[in-house]
Design a protein around this motif. Structure first.
Motif, PDB file in Angstrom:
ATOM      1  N   MET A   1       0.980  -1.173   0.064  1.00 42.29           N
ATOM      2  CA  MET A   1       0.178  -0.002   0.067  1.00 42.29           C
ATOM      3  C   MET A   1       0.764   1.259  -0.014  1.00 42.29           C
ATOM      4  SD  MET A   1      -3.111   1.006   0.027  1.00 42.29           S
ATOM      5  CE  MET A   1      -3.950  -0.422   0.332  1.00 42.29           C
ATOM      6  N   GLN A   2       0.870   2.167  -1.139  1.00 45.73           N
ATOM      7  CA  GLN A   2       1.526   3.103  -1.308  1.00 45.73           C
ATOM      8  C   GLN A   2       1.407   4.245  -0.439  1.00 45.73           C
ATOM      9  OE1 GLN A   2       2.095   4.787  -5.311  1.00 45.73           O
ATOM     10  NE2 GLN A   2       3.194   6.344  -4.617  1.00 45.73           N
ATOM     11  N   THR A   3       2.037   5.137   0.202  1.00 44.06           N
ATOM     12  CA  THR A   3       1.865   6.126   0.985  1.00 44.06           C
ATOM     13  C   THR A   3       2.385   7.222   0.132  1.00 44.06           C
ATOM     14  OG1 THR A   3       1.995   5.223   3.113  1.00 44.06           O
ATOM     15  CG2 THR A   3       2.192   7.385   3.094  1.00 44.06           C
ATOM     16  N   VAL A   4       1.618   8.217  -0.272  1.00 40.97           N
ATOM     17  CA  VAL A   4       1.967   9.551  -0.904  1.00 40.97           C
ATOM     18  C   VAL A   4       2.805  10.573  -0.148  1.00 40.97           C
ATOM     19  CG1 VAL A   4       1.214  11.319  -2.646  1.00 40.97           C
ATOM     20  CG2 VAL A   4      -0.082   8.977  -2.410  1.00 40.97           C
TER      21      VAL A   4
ATOM     22  N   ALA B   1      -7.207  -4.783   0.253  1.00 38.18           N
ATOM     23  CA  ALA B   1      -7.501  -4.620   1.701  1.00 38.18           C
ATOM     24  C   ALA B   1      -6.777  -5.357   2.586  1.00 38.18           C
ATOM     25  CB  ALA B   1      -9.012  -5.131   1.900  1.00 38.18           C
ATOM     26  N   GLU B   2      -5.992  -6.429   2.117  1.00 40.67           N
ATOM     27  CA  GLU B   2      -4.916  -6.977   2.974  1.00 40.67           C
ATOM     28  C   GLU B   2      -3.719  -6.237   3.526  1.00 40.67           C
ATOM     29  OE1 GLU B   2      -4.076 -10.449   0.888  1.00 40.67           O
ATOM     30  OE2 GLU B   2      -5.856 -11.478   1.317  1.00 40.67           O
ATOM     31  N   GLN B   3      -3.427  -5.433   2.306  1.00 44.64           N
ATOM     32  CA  GLN B   3      -2.369  -4.615   2.513  1.00 44.64           C
ATOM     33  C   GLN B   3      -2.817  -3.552   3.276  1.00 44.64           C
ATOM     34  OE1 GLN B   3      -0.660  -3.163  -1.451  1.00 44.64           O
ATOM     35  NE2 GLN B   3      -1.162  -5.305  -2.178  1.00 44.64           N
TER      36      GLN B   3
ATOM     37  N   ALA C   1      -2.748  -4.320   7.163  1.00 40.45           N
ATOM     38  CA  ALA C   1      -1.573  -4.407   7.602  1.00 40.45           C
ATOM     39  C   ALA C   1      -0.854  -3.019   7.872  1.00 40.45           C
ATOM     40  CB  ALA C   1      -0.518  -5.461   6.920  1.00 40.45           C
ATOM     41  N   ASP C   2      -1.139  -2.045   7.263  1.00 41.18           N
ATOM     42  CA  ASP C   2      -0.604  -0.623   7.328  1.00 41.18           C
ATOM     43  C   ASP C   2      -0.921  -0.078   8.825  1.00 41.18           C
ATOM     44  OD1 ASP C   2      -0.252   2.146   6.730  1.00 41.18           O
ATOM     45  OD2 ASP C   2      -0.169   1.464   4.819  1.00 41.18           O
ATOM     46  N   PRO C   3       0.293   0.236   9.285  1.00 37.10           N
ATOM     47  CA  PRO C   3       0.270   0.741  10.752  1.00 37.10           C
ATOM     48  C   PRO C   3      -0.551   2.196  10.663  1.00 37.10           C
ATOM     49  CG  PRO C   3       2.439   1.131   9.779  1.00 37.10           C
ATOM     50  CD  PRO C   3       1.706   0.130   8.890  1.00 37.10           C
ATOM     51  N   ASP C   4      -0.634   3.004   9.687  1.00 40.85           N
ATOM     52  CA  ASP C   4      -1.435   4.110   9.584  1.00 40.85           C
ATOM     53  C   ASP C   4      -2.857   3.791   9.500  1.00 40.85           C
ATOM     54  OD1 ASP C   4       0.895   6.073   9.660  1.00 40.85           O
ATOM     55  OD2 ASP C   4       0.997   5.721   7.310  1.00 40.85           O
TER      56      ASP C   4
ATOM     57  N   ALA D   1     -11.499  -5.166   4.449  1.00 39.48           N
ATOM     58  CA  ALA D   1     -10.504  -4.664   5.443  1.00 39.48           C
ATOM     59  C   ALA D   1     -10.950  -4.926   6.813  1.00 39.48           C
ATOM     60  CB  ALA D   1     -10.054  -3.294   5.121  1.00 39.48           C
ATOM     61  N   ASP D   2      -9.874  -4.968   7.803  1.00 43.86           N
ATOM     62  CA  ASP D   2     -10.004  -5.130   9.214  1.00 43.86           C
ATOM     63  C   ASP D   2     -10.049  -3.830   9.821  1.00 43.86           C
ATOM     64  OD1 ASP D   2     -10.402  -6.105  11.767  1.00 43.86           O
ATOM     65  OD2 ASP D   2      -8.205  -6.715  11.876  1.00 43.86           O
ATOM     66  N   PHE D   3     -11.234  -3.138   9.554  1.00 44.60           N
ATOM     67  CA  PHE D   3     -11.533  -1.745  10.142  1.00 44.60           C
ATOM     68  C   PHE D   3     -12.432  -1.715  11.442  1.00 44.60           C
ATOM     69  CE2 PHE D   3     -13.634   2.562   9.395  1.00 44.60           C
ATOM     70  CZ  PHE D   3     -12.480   3.221   9.947  1.00 44.60           C
TER      71      PHE D   3
END
Length: 469
Positions: free
Chosen positions: A1-4, A113-115, A118-121, A142-144
């Motif tokens: 998951m790219q962060t801009v 959604a998997e990525q 797992a994203d800390p943000d 996603a796990d939200f």
């Protein structure tokens, strides 16, 4: 998951251009949200209006004390071909979407959604803003937990092709709130009270819109092959059939015999999530290849924000001949620079030029040509329209107003307010178009059942009275 990656911006810099009646409430609502964590999710970091908005908005969220990040989904070209078909179908396109394409859309959404999960943000964030159809399904997989979710639709979904909304609606219904640009874009099948109406806005301090003197604009355009001493009309847009670039070429050719030396520039952006753009670009090339007065530029050939800025300032008239349009922020961009527009009567464009501010609305190629000719022949009328348009943009379509509306929505969600109540309860939102409106002289008003309504234009007040009768 790219962060801009984003820069740093300060809200204080906007006090020089945005009205105080926007900035002061913005600071107040931001203080109530201080420390909240927000993730914005979109399809591409460049090449369209959404990416331009987020490029400026996310740094300002952070300056206001709201911790924001911007993430980009990933996918194979075949995935973005499907999302482009879905995008077109939601705007009324007729090409059917197959079951296999829907499966591809959902499978790619699951991988994203998997990525994201797992994203800390993303973990433990308070709000998620998901933009447009491409990533709309991601949050469903996603796990939200615990936060509030918003789906922001930037396109015209008023007349989707049969079945198009069915594909997307099952995912959108899972969001806590939805945001549309205009009330007419809200699908009838969406659960009542789930939608807020928020118009987009331009960043007046971005490279595309910042002050650029005539000498610099002249030099920039000369450098890329425009002859500054000849009259120029320009359309800036994605290379998209809905923008009707071939119709622009036809209108230009109708006008050229009446305006010696007239030039046309078609300035388009090629986006990661828009594979159809290359086919439109090819067709524009075929239509203009033997015409030296038509210039075609893209962001991939060195024409970026500063060059667009110069085009919008230096052109005699800007064109936005859209057939369908979510909003068309290039209209506000042109008006902010003091350039009149000739634009299609569709989507959010009429809202930007309400009460004859800024330009002329058209419904056909012939109408576009005649309106271009009228403005090119009458510089006094052109200047008056442009001046009125710039003031309308200052009041309603600058970035601080957008931030105020978005943060007000998030603040309401945090306190359990349904999104649809934000317009109906507010005494500063136009009940027709949703725009935040100023108090005091110059603002059209109407009192009904003891409540004073404020309107952004005489046009919206007339629509309100018609609906009440």
């Amino acid at each position: 998951m790219q962060t801009v990656d984003i820069g740093e911006l300060s809200v204080s810099a906007y006090r020089k251009v945005a009205p105080d009646w926007i900035v002061e409430p913005l600071l107040a609502v931001a203080e109530r949200l201080r420390g909240a964590r927000v993730v914005h999710l979109s399809a591409t970091p460049y090449g369209g209006g959404v990416s331009e908005l987020l490029r400026s908005a996310v740094p300002l969220y952070n300056d206001l004390g709201v911790r924001a990040t911007w993430k980009i989904i990933s996918g194979e070209p075949a995935f973005f071909a499907v999302t482009k078909k879905l995008h077109n179908a939601l705007q009324g396109g007729k090409e059917p979407i197959t079951d296999a394409e829907i499966r591809r859309y959902e499978e790619t959404s699951r991988r994203n959604a998997e990525q994201l999960s797992a994203d800390p943000d993303f973990a433990g964030c308070d709000f998620v803003f998901v933009h447009d159809p491409q990533p709309a399904a991601v949050l469903s997989f996603a796990d939200f937990r615990g936060g509030k979710s918003v789906w922001r639709c930037h396109i015209d979904t008023s007349q989707p092709a049969p079945g198009a909304w069915d594909h997307l609606g099952k995912f959108v219904e899972g969001y806590d709130a939805t945001v549309f640009t205009m009330a007419g874009f809200v699908p009838p099948s969406l659960s009542p009270g789930r939608a807020d109406i928020i118009s987009p806005a331009i960043d007046p301090l971005s490279p595309k819109n910042m002050s650029l003197d005539d000498r610099t604009a002249h030099a920039v355009l000369n450098w890329i092959g425009i002859e500054p001493d000849r009259p120029l009309v320009t359309q800036v847009s994605r290379f998209d059939p809905w923008k009707d670039p071939l119709g622009v070429i036809e209108a230009f050719r109708l006008v050229r015999p009446e305006v010696p030396g007239l030039q046309l520039a078609l300035v388009g952006s090629m986006a990661l999530d828009d594979p159809e753009g290359w086919d439109v670009y090819r067709r524009i090339g075929e239509a203009s290849r033997t015409d030296p007065d038509i210039h075609v530029f893209t962001n991939l050939t060195g024409v970026g924000n500063v060059e667009v800025n110069a085009f919008q300032r230096f052109s005699s008239v800007m064109i936005q001949k859209s057939i369908r349009e979510g909003f068309g922020l290039v209209v506000s961009e042109a008006l902010w620079k003091g350039t009149p527009v000739v634009a299609g009567r569709t989507g959010g464009i009429p809202l930007q030029v309400a009460d004859d501010a800024g330009g002329i609305l058209v419904d056909s190629t012939a109408g576009c040509a005649q309106s271009l000719l009228d403005l090119l022949r009458d510089p006094g009328r052109s200047a008056a329209l442009a001046a009125a348009g710039r003031e309308r943009v200052r009041r309603h379509f600058l970035l601080p107003r957008l931030l105020l509306d978005e943060l007000t929505l998030l603040d309401g969600l945090a306190h359990g307010d349904p999104p649809g109540a934000l317009m109906t309860r507010s005494d500063h939102r136009d009940p027709v178009c949703g725009l935040t409106t100023p108090p005091g002289p110059g603002t059209p008003t109407e009192v009904r059942d003891g409540h004073r309504y404020r309107f952004c234009s005489r046009q919206c007040r007339t629509a309100f009275l018609r609906d009440q009768s």
